[in-house]
Design a protein around this motif. Structure first.
Motif, PDB file in Angstrom:
ATOM      1  N   SER A   1     -94.128  -8.515 -79.417  1.00  0.00           N
ATOM      2  CA  SER A   1     -94.725  -8.305 -80.728  1.00  0.00           C
ATOM      3  C   SER A   1     -95.332  -9.626 -81.168  1.00  0.00           C
ATOM      4  CB  SER A   1     -93.673  -7.836 -81.742  1.00  0.00           C
ATOM      5  OG  SER A   1     -93.209  -6.546 -81.408  1.00  0.00           O
ATOM      6  N   ILE A   2     -96.588  -9.572 -81.619  1.00  0.00           N
ATOM      7  CA  ILE A   2     -97.366 -10.777 -81.903  1.00  0.00           C
ATOM      8  C   ILE A   2     -97.960 -10.683 -83.295  1.00  0.00           C
ATOM      9  CG2 ILE A   2     -99.282 -12.230 -81.115  1.00  0.00           C
ATOM     10  CD1 ILE A   2     -99.056 -10.652 -78.413  1.00  0.00           C
ATOM     11  N   ALA A   3     -97.940 -11.779 -84.028  1.00  0.00           N
ATOM     12  CA  ALA A   3     -98.611 -11.852 -85.323  1.00  0.00           C
ATOM     13  C   ALA A   3     -99.448 -13.114 -85.384  1.00  0.00           C
ATOM     14  CB  ALA A   3     -97.598 -11.835 -86.464  1.00  0.00           C
ATOM     15  N   LEU A   4    -100.601 -13.015 -86.010  1.00  0.00           N
ATOM     16  CA  LEU A   4    -101.453 -14.170 -86.280  1.00  0.00           C
ATOM     17  C   LEU A   4    -101.667 -14.272 -87.783  1.00  0.00           C
ATOM     18  CD1 LEU A   4    -104.384 -14.164 -83.676  1.00  0.00           C
ATOM     19  CD2 LEU A   4    -102.220 -15.386 -83.564  1.00  0.00           C
ATOM     20  N   LEU A   5    -101.455 -15.468 -88.318  1.00  0.00           N
ATOM     21  CA  LEU A   5    -101.727 -15.748 -89.718  1.00  0.00           C
ATOM     22  C   LEU A   5    -102.718 -16.901 -89.761  1.00  0.00           C
ATOM     23  CD1 LEU A   5     -98.670 -14.624 -89.512  1.00  0.00           C
ATOM     24  CD2 LEU A   5     -98.500 -15.384 -91.873  1.00  0.00           C
ATOM     25  N   GLU A   6    -103.833 -16.694 -90.433  1.00  0.00           N
ATOM     26  CA  GLU A   6    -104.914 -17.675 -90.415  1.00  0.00           C
ATOM     27  C   GLU A   6    -105.071 -18.334 -91.785  1.00  0.00           C
ATOM     28  OE1 GLU A   6    -109.721 -17.877 -89.403  1.00  0.00           O
ATOM     29  OE2 GLU A   6    -108.559 -16.048 -89.013  1.00  0.00           O
ATOM     30  N   THR A   7    -105.122 -19.650 -91.761  1.00  0.00           N
ATOM     31  CA  THR A   7    -105.422 -20.418 -92.954  1.00  0.00           C
ATOM     32  C   THR A   7    -106.639 -21.286 -92.674  1.00  0.00           C
ATOM     33  OG1 THR A   7    -104.490 -21.880 -94.656  1.00  0.00           O
ATOM     34  CG2 THR A   7    -103.914 -22.361 -92.370  1.00  0.00           C
ATOM     35  N   ARG A   8    -107.038 -22.103 -93.613  1.00  0.00           N
ATOM     36  CA  ARG A   8    -108.282 -22.855 -93.478  1.00  0.00           C
ATOM     37  C   ARG A   8    -108.260 -23.810 -92.298  1.00  0.00           C
ATOM     38  NH1 ARG A   8    -109.872 -26.624 -98.410  1.00  0.00           N
ATOM     39  NH2 ARG A   8    -107.969 -27.650 -97.672  1.00  0.00           N
ATOM     40  N   ASP A   9    -107.108 -24.417 -91.996  1.00  0.00           N
ATOM     41  CA  ASP A   9    -107.069 -25.456 -90.976  1.00  0.00           C
ATOM     42  C   ASP A   9    -106.360 -25.060 -89.691  1.00  0.00           C
ATOM     43  OD1 ASP A   9    -104.617 -25.266 -92.151  1.00  0.00           O
ATOM     44  OD2 ASP A   9    -104.316 -27.416 -92.436  1.00  0.00           O
ATOM     45  N   ALA A  10    -105.818 -23.871 -89.610  1.00  0.00           N
ATOM     46  CA  ALA A  10    -105.092 -23.494 -88.391  1.00  0.00           C
ATOM     47  C   ALA A  10    -104.802 -22.008 -88.373  1.00  0.00           C
ATOM     48  CB  ALA A  10    -103.779 -24.272 -88.277  1.00  0.00           C
ATOM     49  N   VAL A  11    -104.474 -21.536 -87.185  1.00  0.00           N
ATOM     50  CA  VAL A  11    -103.923 -20.195 -87.005  1.00  0.00           C
ATOM     51  C   VAL A  11    -102.498 -20.374 -86.497  1.00  0.00           C
ATOM     52  CG1 VAL A  11    -104.080 -18.032 -85.722  1.00  0.00           C
ATOM     53  CG2 VAL A  11    -106.160 -19.169 -86.517  1.00  0.00           C
ATOM     54  N   ILE A  12    -101.562 -19.653 -87.091  1.00  0.00           N
ATOM     55  CA  ILE A  12    -100.177 -19.686 -86.616  1.00  0.00           C
ATOM     56  C   ILE A  12     -99.895 -18.389 -85.871  1.00  0.00           C
ATOM     57  CG2 ILE A  12     -97.739 -19.824 -87.249  1.00  0.00           C
ATOM     58  CD1 ILE A  12     -99.340 -22.401 -87.701  1.00  0.00           C
ATOM     59  N   GLN A  13     -99.419 -18.545 -84.657  1.00  0.00           N
ATOM     60  CA  GLN A  13     -99.092 -17.411 -83.806  1.00  0.00           C
ATOM     61  C   GLN A  13     -97.574 -17.231 -83.778  1.00  0.00           C
ATOM     62  OE1 GLN A  13     -98.733 -17.842 -79.449  1.00  0.00           O
ATOM     63  NE2 GLN A  13    -100.686 -16.756 -79.409  1.00  0.00           N
ATOM     64  N   LEU A  14     -97.116 -16.040 -84.096  1.00  0.00           N
ATOM     65  CA  LEU A  14     -95.699 -15.693 -84.017  1.00  0.00           C
ATOM     66  C   LEU A  14     -95.530 -14.666 -82.905  1.00  0.00           C
ATOM     67  CD1 LEU A  14     -95.007 -15.165 -87.839  1.00  0.00           C
ATOM     68  CD2 LEU A  14     -94.607 -17.250 -86.508  1.00  0.00           C
ATOM     69  N   VAL A  15     -94.500 -14.854 -82.082  1.00  0.00           N
ATOM     70  CA  VAL A  15     -94.256 -13.943 -80.975  1.00  0.00           C
ATOM     71  C   VAL A  15     -92.773 -13.622 -80.895  1.00  0.00           C
ATOM     72  CG1 VAL A  15     -94.489 -13.551 -78.495  1.00  0.00           C
ATOM     73  CG2 VAL A  15     -96.171 -14.948 -79.687  1.00  0.00           C
ATOM     74  N   ALA A  16     -92.451 -12.336 -80.794  1.00  0.00           N
ATOM     75  CA  ALA A  16     -91.076 -11.891 -80.573  1.00  0.00           C
ATOM     76  C   ALA A  16     -91.036 -11.174 -79.229  1.00  0.00           C
ATOM     77  CB  ALA A  16     -90.621 -10.953 -81.688  1.00  0.00           C
ATOM     78  N   THR A  17     -90.143 -11.615 -78.329  1.00  0.00           N
ATOM     79  CA  THR A  17     -90.092 -11.042 -76.983  1.00  0.00           C
ATOM     80  C   THR A  17     -88.754 -11.371 -76.340  1.00  0.00           C
ATOM     81  OG1 THR A  17     -91.309 -10.853 -74.903  1.00  0.00           O
ATOM     82  CG2 THR A  17     -91.085 -13.064 -75.834  1.00  0.00           C
ATOM     83  N   GLY A  18     -88.586 -10.927 -75.089  1.00  0.00           N
ATOM     84  CA  GLY A  18     -87.427 -11.321 -74.296  1.00  0.00           C
ATOM     85  C   GLY A  18     -86.171 -10.523 -74.544  1.00  0.00           C
ATOM     86  N   GLY A  19     -86.207  -9.521 -75.385  1.00  0.00           N
ATOM     87  CA  GLY A  19     -85.034  -8.707 -75.681  1.00  0.00           C
ATOM     88  C   GLY A  19     -85.474  -7.542 -76.537  1.00  0.00           C
ATOM     89  N   PRO A  20     -84.551  -6.846 -77.161  1.00  0.00           N
ATOM     90  CA  PRO A  20     -84.953  -5.752 -78.052  1.00  0.00           C
ATOM     91  C   PRO A  20     -85.905  -6.262 -79.127  1.00  0.00           C
ATOM     92  CG  PRO A  20     -82.575  -5.745 -77.681  1.00  0.00           C
ATOM     93  CD  PRO A  20     -83.102  -7.027 -77.097  1.00  0.00           C
ATOM     94  N   ILE A  21     -87.101  -5.674 -79.210  1.00  0.00           N
ATOM     95  CA  ILE A  21     -88.103  -6.123 -80.159  1.00  0.00           C
ATOM     96  C   ILE A  21     -87.775  -5.537 -81.535  1.00  0.00           C
ATOM     97  CG2 ILE A  21     -90.554  -6.188 -80.704  1.00  0.00           C
ATOM     98  CD1 ILE A  21     -89.827  -7.715 -78.200  1.00  0.00           C
ATOM     99  N   ASP A  22     -87.409  -6.375 -82.457  1.00  0.00           N
ATOM    100  CA  ASP A  22     -87.017  -5.970 -83.800  1.00  0.00           C
ATOM    101  C   ASP A  22     -88.134  -6.350 -84.768  1.00  0.00           C
ATOM    102  OD1 ASP A  22     -85.872  -5.449 -86.228  1.00  0.00           O
ATOM    103  OD2 ASP A  22     -83.999  -6.493 -85.822  1.00  0.00           O
ATOM    104  N   THR A  23     -88.845  -5.351 -85.289  1.00  0.00           N
ATOM    105  CA  THR A  23     -89.941  -5.667 -86.199  1.00  0.00           C
ATOM    106  C   THR A  23     -89.439  -6.303 -87.481  1.00  0.00           C
ATOM    107  OG1 THR A  23     -89.878  -3.391 -87.046  1.00  0.00           O
ATOM    108  CG2 THR A  23     -91.485  -3.880 -85.313  1.00  0.00           C
ATOM    109  N   ALA A  24     -88.178  -6.039 -87.857  1.00  0.00           N
ATOM    110  CA  ALA A  24     -87.625  -6.668 -89.058  1.00  0.00           C
ATOM    111  C   ALA A  24     -87.538  -8.179 -88.873  1.00  0.00           C
ATOM    112  CB  ALA A  24     -86.248  -6.089 -89.380  1.00  0.00           C
ATOM    113  N   VAL A  25     -87.196  -8.634 -87.665  1.00  0.00           N
ATOM    114  CA  VAL A  25     -87.131 -10.068 -87.386  1.00  0.00           C
ATOM    115  C   VAL A  25     -88.527 -10.673 -87.452  1.00  0.00           C
ATOM    116  CG1 VAL A  25     -86.577 -11.803 -85.630  1.00  0.00           C
ATOM    117  CG2 VAL A  25     -85.037  -9.870 -86.012  1.00  0.00           C
ATOM    118  N   LEU A  26     -89.517  -9.970 -86.882  1.00  0.00           N
ATOM    119  CA  LEU A  26     -90.885 -10.475 -86.934  1.00  0.00           C
ATOM    120  C   LEU A  26     -91.387 -10.507 -88.377  1.00  0.00           C
ATOM    121  CD1 LEU A  26     -93.340 -11.482 -85.399  1.00  0.00           C
ATOM    122  CD2 LEU A  26     -94.100  -9.111 -85.154  1.00  0.00           C
TER     123      LEU A  26
END
Length: 236
Positions: free
Chosen positions: A199-224
């Motif tokens: 599960s991957i999320a991208l959050l974009e601001t003026r100076d950067a993009v932050i990539q969040l990734v949840a993997t390697g076990g049960p994918i819990d959308t609540a954690v993401l």
């Protein structure tokens, strides 16, 4: 049977940054906790040290997660080998510049399940599929929600299929954001296909993009979602 990193480096799929084909769906040097413990470079060595303030900290993740130092593997450049067929052809990822190889990141591993959640700074100047939310949407959703790469390695045919669906997660106060779940199926010759999910999320601001990734076990959308909330609060 697993394929070598050479295949990954040749593929043009967004998020190809893993040591094995089973991990083609993993972006930006995310690795399972069993990988060797080579410490990543300090954030100060990056050209975007100020964006490191957006990274996850221990207080941003569930208490069962603990911060780990995992190895950094350079992200491969886009572009397909001559004997590869990408379907749809228009879903070939933009080329990632060499400067994208090292970026500040933090990684946390669940002590019970082995699940991993990470946050990584992506400099928009690097290019590549994670350079912006709009680029990521174009290369991984819509007509590119299902992408197949077919080719040969060691004389044997392989097929890699990425299936991506958008998640209904919200980044409050960050207008440019997207979250997806990606499943990658990899088959070498007649062997059973290997499956990798992230599960991957991208959050974009003026100076950067932050990539969040949840993997390697049960994918819990609540954690993401918790990680998205914490990151969005830093970016507002």
């Amino acid at each position: 049977m697993r394929l070598a990193v050479a295949i990954c480096s040749a593929l043009a799929l967004a998020g190809c940054a893993s040591q094995t084909v089973a991990g083609l769906g993993l972006p930006a040097a995310v690795h399972p906790p069993s990988a060797s413990r080579a410490a990543p470079p300090a954030a100060a060595e990056s050209s975007t040290p100020t964006a490191a303030r957006y990274l996850l900290t221990q207080q941003d993740v569930p208490s069962s997660y603990r911060q780990k130092q995992l190895p950094v593997i350079p992200a491969p450049s886009g572009g397909a080998q001559m004997d590869q067929v990408i379907t749809p052809a228009a879903c070939r990822s933009p080329v990632t510049l060499p400067t994208a190889a090292i970026r500040p990141r933090t990684t946390f591993v669940d002590q019970t399940s082995g699940a991993v959640i990470s946050s990584t700074v992506i400099d928009p100047a690097d290019g590549g599929p994670y350079a912006s939310v709009s680029t990521f949407r174009r290369t991984t959703l819509g007509d590119c929600a299902t992408v197949t790469v077919a080719g040969r390695t060691g004389g044997k045919p392989y097929t890699v299929t990425q299936l991506t669906t958008e998640l209904p997660l919200v980044a409050t106060g960050v207008p440019q954001a997207v979250a997806v779940r990606r499943t990658t199926l990899t088959q070498l010759a007649s062997t059973p296909p290997e499956r990798d999910t992230a599960s991957i999320a991208l959050l974009e601001t003026r100076d950067a993009v932050i990539q969040l990734v949840a993997t390697g076990g049960p994918i819990d959308t609540a954690v993401l979602q918790q990680a998205i909330d914490a990151t969005a609060a830093k970016m507002r």
